[in-house]
Design an enzyme around this catalytic site. Structure first.
Site, PDB file in Angstrom:
ATOM      1  N   ASP A  12      -2.142  -0.681   1.242  1.00 36.14           N
ATOM      2  CA  ASP A  12      -1.564  -2.018   1.407  1.00 36.14           C
ATOM      3  C   ASP A  12      -2.319  -2.760   2.506  1.00 36.14           C
ATOM      4  O   ASP A  12      -3.350  -2.285   2.997  1.00 36.14           O
ATOM      5  CB  ASP A  12      -0.062  -1.920   1.708  1.00 36.14           C
ATOM      6  CG  ASP A  12       0.223  -1.413   3.115  1.00 36.14           C
ATOM      7  OD1 ASP A  12      -0.728  -0.918   3.785  1.00 36.14           O
ATOM      8  OD2 ASP A  12       1.377  -1.514   3.561  1.00 36.14           O
ATOM      9  N   LYS A  63      -1.780   0.535  -6.238  1.00 38.29           N
ATOM     10  CA  LYS A  63      -0.992   0.698  -5.016  1.00 38.29           C
ATOM     11  C   LYS A  63       0.449   1.059  -5.354  1.00 38.29           C
ATOM     12  O   LYS A  63       0.998   2.037  -4.827  1.00 38.29           O
ATOM     13  CB  LYS A  63      -1.033  -0.587  -4.191  1.00 38.29           C
ATOM     14  CG  LYS A  63      -0.319  -0.466  -2.841  1.00 38.29           C
ATOM     15  CD  LYS A  63      -0.064  -1.809  -2.204  1.00 38.29           C
ATOM     16  CE  LYS A  63       1.164  -2.452  -2.796  1.00 38.29           C
ATOM     17  NZ  LYS A  63       1.611  -3.656  -2.058  1.00 38.29           N
TER      18      LYS A  63
END
Length: 351
Positions: free
Chosen positions: A237, A219
């Site tokens: 997320d 991420k």
């Protein structure tokens, strides 16, 4: 005379007894021979038949197994493809094909692009180093709190070499407002040392290098690649995960699988902006507990419409950040955001 007649009478009587016995014996022998011959023939036929049967049976079993395997594979592929549109039961589009899903997903992204034309990463940064550090610090806290904390950090430690040589206790004191400050201090000092020792003080522009840095996962790597190097990536997320499942783009729960499933619906060139659009919408309108359905611009396309407040006036009160008239997350937002009416966030400690 009597004796001769008696003898003659006795003699013919003996012959008939012997003849039937011989005949019976012969018949019995023939019958036994025939039975044995028949049994032998049947035994031979039986011996021949099993020899062919196993081959046919094996072929049949193999063919059936192959058919079952093919059926299972096809069924598995069908289930995997359809999972994204079956997970959420609320107002699910009946019989939505993959083509229909792709069209709906891309239309949602186009609509969001019109609502958030100024969407951008909501972390303040001036270079890749600041962005990777800020992204690591954003775990388990808000971007606003990170943006309020990093000015003091980068003023004192502007380069990876500076932060690598920092006193951990001093860094902890600066990062205290971010929460988990001890663990985050170890991460940012560790990644700074790795950058200084292994990459000449420069943030690498490759995924395989970024994920080797302490505290950096996929991420964070995609945030850096997409926003500091212009290389497309999907940032999965908590907001992104929640919305793509709510929209029935995928039923996956693992971030890597979500990334793959959603990435397959869009051209690679759309990935970075798509991430911004989805995350912005999740923060401003499509909240986890009380989505503002009545104020949502993509309500007609959303299979989960009705999970939140549908009354337009009540829904407006749920809007956050600039949609609700509040300051945004960044202290130094892009000019396009300011031009659209967005307001910068206040610094740490401001009233």
């Amino acid at each position: 005379m009597v004796t001769k007649k008696t003898a003659a009478a006795k003699k013919p009587a003996a012959a008939p007894k012997k003849a039937p016995a011989a005949a019976e014996k012969t018949a019995a022998a023939e019958k036994t021979a025939a039975a044995e011959k028949t049994a032998a023939a049947e035994k031979t036929a039986a011996a021949k038949k099993p020899a062919a049967a196993p081959k046919k049976a094996a072929a049949a079993v193999k063919k059936t197994a192959a058919a079952k395997k093919t059926a299972v594979v096809k069924e598995g592929a069908a289930v995997k493809e359809a999972a994204a549109v079956r997970k959420v039961a609320v107002e699910s589009p009946a019989g939505e094909s993959r083509t229909a899903l792709v069209r709906r997903a891309r239309r949602i992204n186009r609509e969001l692009a019109e609502v958030y034309p100024y969407a951008h990463p909501e972390l303040d940064f001036e270079n890749p180093f600041q962005l990777v550090v800020a992204t690591v610090l954003s775990a388990q806290t808000t971007d606003l709190r990170v943006n309020q904390t990093t000015p003091a950090l980068f003023a004192k430690y502007p380069t990876p070499e500076d932060l690598a040589a920092a006193n951990p206790e001093e860094v902890e004191e600066i990062l205290r407002p971010c929460g988990f400050f001890r663990a985050k201090t170890r991460s940012v000092i560790g990644l700074s040392k790795a950058l200084a020792e292994e990459f000449g003080g420069e943030v690498p522009g490759r995924l395989e290098d970024l994920v080797k840095l302490p505290g950096v996962g996929r991420k964070t790597a995609f945030v850096v690649l997409g926003n500091a190097f212009g290389r497309p990536g999907i940032t999965v997320d908590t907001h992104f995960q929640r919305l793509v499942r709510r929209w029935q783009w995928t039923a996956e729960t693992d971030p890597d699988k979500i990334e793959a499933a959603v990435g397959a619906l869009f051209p690679k060139s759309d990935w970075t902006d798509l991430s911004h659009h989805v995350i912005w919408h999740g923060r401003r309108i499509c909240h986890a507990r009380k989505p503002a359905c009545g104020a949502c611009p993509i309500a007609p396309l959303c299979p989960a419409y009705g999970e939140g407040e549908t009354d337009p006036e009540k829904a407006k009160k749920l809007l956050k950040y600039e949609k609700g008239g509040f300051p945004g997350q960044r202290l130094k937002p892009p000019q396009s955001y300011l031009d659209a009416g967005g307001r910068p966030a206040p610094p740490l400690g401001a009233a």
